[in-house]
Design a protein around this motif. Sequence first.
Motif, PDB file in Angstrom:
ATOM      1  N   LEU A  17       0.878  -0.764   0.173  1.00  0.00           N
ATOM      2  CA  LEU A  17       0.480   0.111  -0.039  1.00  0.00           C
ATOM      3  C   LEU A  17       0.743   1.047   0.156  1.00  0.00           C
ATOM      4  CD1 LEU A  17      -2.133  -1.117   3.409  1.00  0.00           C
ATOM      5  CD2 LEU A  17      -2.606  -1.682   0.380  1.00  0.00           C
ATOM      6  N   GLU A  19      -0.237   5.077   0.432  1.00  0.00           N
ATOM      7  CA  GLU A  19      -1.004   5.909   0.472  1.00  0.00           C
ATOM      8  C   GLU A  19      -1.809   7.154  -0.295  1.00  0.00           C
ATOM      9  OE1 GLU A  19      -2.664   6.682   4.827  1.00  0.00           O
ATOM     10  OE2 GLU A  19      -1.943   4.287   5.122  1.00  0.00           O
ATOM     11  N   ARG A  20      -0.353   8.059  -0.321  1.00  0.00           N
ATOM     12  CA  ARG A  20      -0.260   8.432  -1.158  1.00  0.00           C
ATOM     13  C   ARG A  20      -0.491   8.920  -2.280  1.00  0.00           C
ATOM     14  NH1 ARG A  20       4.043  13.451   0.488  1.00  0.00           N
ATOM     15  NH2 ARG A  20       2.894  14.219  -1.319  1.00  0.00           N
ATOM     16  N   ASN A  21      -0.323   7.544  -3.031  1.00  0.00           N
ATOM     17  CA  ASN A  21      -0.216   7.225  -4.848  1.00  0.00           C
ATOM     18  C   ASN A  21      -1.851   7.656  -4.796  1.00  0.00           C
ATOM     19  OD1 ASN A  21       2.167   6.583  -5.021  1.00  0.00           O
ATOM     20  ND2 ASN A  21       1.425   5.123  -6.134  1.00  0.00           N
ATOM     21  N   SER A  24      -4.119   3.652  -3.968  1.00  0.00           N
ATOM     22  CA  SER A  24      -3.058   3.604  -2.747  1.00  0.00           C
ATOM     23  C   SER A  24      -3.144   2.199  -2.373  1.00  0.00           C
ATOM     24  CB  SER A  24      -3.476   4.212  -1.865  1.00  0.00           C
ATOM     25  OG  SER A  24      -4.883   3.096  -1.180  1.00  0.00           O
ATOM     26  N   ARG A  25      -3.915   1.191  -2.553  1.00  0.00           N
ATOM     27  CA  ARG A  25      -3.753  -0.578  -3.420  1.00  0.00           C
ATOM     28  C   ARG A  25      -2.893  -0.922  -4.532  1.00  0.00           C
ATOM     29  NH1 ARG A  25      -7.427  -5.220  -2.726  1.00  0.00           N
ATOM     30  NH2 ARG A  25      -7.791  -5.045  -4.748  1.00  0.00           N
ATOM     31  N   GLN A  50       7.112   8.651   0.745  1.00  0.00           N
ATOM     32  CA  GLN A  50       5.463   8.781   1.379  1.00  0.00           C
ATOM     33  C   GLN A  50       5.843   7.023   2.295  1.00  0.00           C
ATOM     34  OE1 GLN A  50       2.862   6.892  -1.103  1.00  0.00           O
ATOM     35  NE2 GLN A  50       3.534   7.548  -2.591  1.00  0.00           N
ATOM     36  N   THR A  53       3.536   0.411   3.102  1.00  0.00           N
ATOM     37  CA  THR A  53       3.267  -0.292   3.814  1.00  0.00           C
ATOM     38  C   THR A  53       3.500  -1.982   3.039  1.00  0.00           C
ATOM     39  OG1 THR A  53       1.908   0.856   4.945  1.00  0.00           O
ATOM     40  CG2 THR A  53       1.477  -0.581   5.276  1.00  0.00           C
ATOM     41  N   ARG A  67       6.213  -0.832   8.166  1.00  0.00           N
ATOM     42  CA  ARG A  67       5.843   0.220   6.699  1.00  0.00           C
ATOM     43  C   ARG A  67       7.531   0.888   7.099  1.00  0.00           C
ATOM     44  NH1 ARG A  67       0.693   3.925   8.782  1.00  0.00           N
ATOM     45  NH2 ARG A  67       1.130   4.411   6.225  1.00  0.00           N
TER      46      ARG A  67
END
Length: 81
Positions: A17, A19-21, A24-25, A50, A53, A67
């Motif tokens: 993962l 999150e800032r893309n 996100s997955r 970023q 994870t 992370r």
Amino acid sequence: VASPMTPDDYVKRIHILAERNPISRLLTWHLSSASGVAKVSTNIRLAATQEVTALVEMSDGSFSQDRKTVVVTVAACIDGR
């Protein structure tokens, strides 16, 4: 992932993962005890610096995660704005 990879105790899925893309997955690998080793690798594109994870799902339904901060000097994906 440290796992005995036996029929009773193995890594079922590994999710990556970011999150800032824009999406996100990034990836999900499906494994079984027949995989032998719970180790995967890939190249990914990130929109910005970023935390990435790795979320691990075990065969017994438990989860663990790790992370790491990844520094991006030139963004590889843009959300169109």
